[in-house]
Design a protein around this motif. Structure first.
Motif, short mmCIF file in Angstrom:
data_model
loop_
_atom_site.label_atom_id
_atom_site.label_comp_id
_atom_site.label_asym_id
_atom_site.label_seq_id
_atom_site.Cartn_x
_atom_site.Cartn_y
_atom_site.Cartn_z
N GLN A 73 0.56 -1.49 -0.18
CA GLN A 73 0.30 0.05 -0.11
C GLN A 73 0.94 1.39 0.11
OE1 GLN A 73 -2.70 0.67 3.57
NE2 GLN A 73 -3.99 1.15 1.99
N HIS A 326 -9.79 12.27 0.71
CA HIS A 326 -10.43 10.48 -0.41
C HIS A 326 -9.32 10.31 -0.95
CE1 HIS A 326 -14.17 11.78 2.96
NE2 HIS A 326 -14.42 13.19 1.57
N SER A 327 -9.19 8.43 -0.05
CA SER A 327 -7.81 7.95 -1.60
C SER A 327 -8.88 7.79 -3.04
CB SER A 327 -8.05 7.02 -0.56
OG SER A 327 -9.04 5.78 -0.39
N THR A 328 -9.93 8.31 -3.06
CA THR A 328 -10.79 7.98 -4.26
C THR A 328 -9.99 9.34 -4.92
OG1 THR A 328 -12.21 8.61 -3.91
CG2 THR A 328 -11.83 6.95 -3.96
N ASP A 329 -10.03 10.53 -4.52
CA ASP A 329 -10.01 11.51 -4.50
C ASP A 329 -7.95 11.76 -5.39
OD1 ASP A 329 -12.03 12.92 -5.16
OD2 ASP A 329 -11.68 13.92 -3.01
N PHE A 331 -6.08 9.03 -5.86
CA PHE A 331 -5.52 7.93 -7.03
C PHE A 331 -6.45 8.57 -8.06
CE2 PHE A 331 -4.12 6.57 -2.99
CZ PHE A 331 -2.24 6.24 -2.70
N ALA A 332 -7.31 9.37 -8.61
CA ALA A 332 -8.24 9.12 -9.23
C ALA A 332 -7.42 9.73 -10.51
CB ALA A 332 -9.17 9.75 -9.66
#
Length: 332
Positions: A73, A326-329, A331-332
């Motif tokens: 990770q 937020h991780s989605t932001d 790594f997007a």
């Protein structure tokens, strides 16, 4: 003096690894220091084959896989992550030079850092030993403490000693290889989960023997172990096994904390709601952190990490505004 980092994380167990990942998302550089030569902490070093069930969204995972996933990770932030393994931290010294807040000392080096996260778990662990009459060095190959290769017990008769979750897990894992497993505990009631006990009772090649305590051990002429058992309210008995697995748990000790410039509480570090210790800039996460309602769970340590990292951003850069991340932001 080695390269300066924003954060030095003491301990490379689950909480320490997740702290390194989250620090990377906050664009903070980290150094991870651990006494062990490999990262992963207690799950990797002490019970790599044990299956962990109480991490949200992860139905089941071994200690070894958990460690490997935690390391993987961090890979997106490898340029800002420094691994310092096989070194024991001996302490740290606060600085007042306007740049580096602390110098972290190990047995070999000194490391400058902006903040410190203590993630040492339960400390340095060693298995609680088997204490029984007749135990000799000649039996050493037949006495095991948390073995990592269960295939060595294939088609053998194995005794597992202990009554906690570790003993129940060991018995369950070994039963897939051994011809027969006998779980021996000094009480009729087990300290481990009732579900695990019932699962063992349902297995055809597992016996549960209570309330018995090992009393004497002898080698038979063919190299087997003859174990004499005693009980307060039952007749003594003698059983013969190929090998014995001792699962009495571990005795943990935090090394060198007496000299560290922070408040301790019985081998734990009291922290605030944001993970702050008694010394500004020094934080604690995972099993080492102590506060009202603390649960000694890996999942709990994971939940503590974002609060600590966000507060470190404030500590290092008081003028900075820390927005939700937020991780989605990222790594997007």
């Amino acid at each position: 003096m080695r390269e300066t980092t924003d954060i030095t994380i003491i301990g490379a167990g689950p909480a320490g690894l997740f702290a390194a990942f989250y620090a990377g998302m906050r664009q903070l550089s980290v150094r991870i220091i651990d006494t062990l030569p490999k990262a992963g902490g207690q799950p990797y070093a002490l019970y790599p084959n044990k299956i962990i069930y109480d991490i949200g969204g992860v139905p089941a995972i071994s200690g070894k896989q958990l460690a490997e996933d935690g390391i993987k990770q961090i890979e997106p932030f490898e340029k800002t992550t420094i691994w310092t393994l096989g070194e024991q931290v001996t302490g740290f010294t606060p600085q007042d030079n306007g740049t580096n807040h602390f110098i972290v000392h190990t047995e070999n080096n000194d490391y400058a850092t902006g903040a410190v996260i203590i993630a040492t778990g339960g400390g340095i662990f060693s298995p609680r030993p088997l204490k029984v009459h007749g135990l000799t060095e000649a039996m050493a190959d037949h006495i095991h403490y948390y073995p990592q290769d269960y295939s060595q017990f294939t088609n053998k008769s194995i005794a597992v000693l202990g009554g906690g979750n570790s003993a129940l897990d060991e018995a369950a894992a070994i039963s897939h290889y051994a011809e027969h497993v006998t779980l021996i505990h000094r009480r009729n009631q087990f300290r481990g989960l009732e579900h695990s006990v019932e699962n063992l009772r349902a297995q055809a090649n597992v016996d549960i023997l209570t309330p018995y305590t090992p009393d004497n051990l002898a080698l038979t002429s063919d190299g087997a172990l003859e174990l004499s058992l005693k009980a307060r309210q039952a007749e003594p008995t003698v059983r013969t096994f190929d090998d014995i697995v001792v699962a009495y748990g571990f005795a943990g000790k935090q090394a060198g904390f007496d000299d560290w410039p922070i408040t301790m509480n019985h081998q734990r570090v009291p922290v605030s709601a944001l993970g702050q210790t008694s010394l500004p800039g020094v934080y604690a996460v995972g099993d080492i952190a102590d506060y009202l309602g603390k649960a000694q769970l890996i999942a709990e340590g994971y939940g503590e990490v974002p609060k600590v990292i966000n507060d470190i951003v404030h500590f290092l850069h008081p003028e900075a505004k820390v927005n939700k991340l937020h991780s989605t932001d990222f790594f997007a």
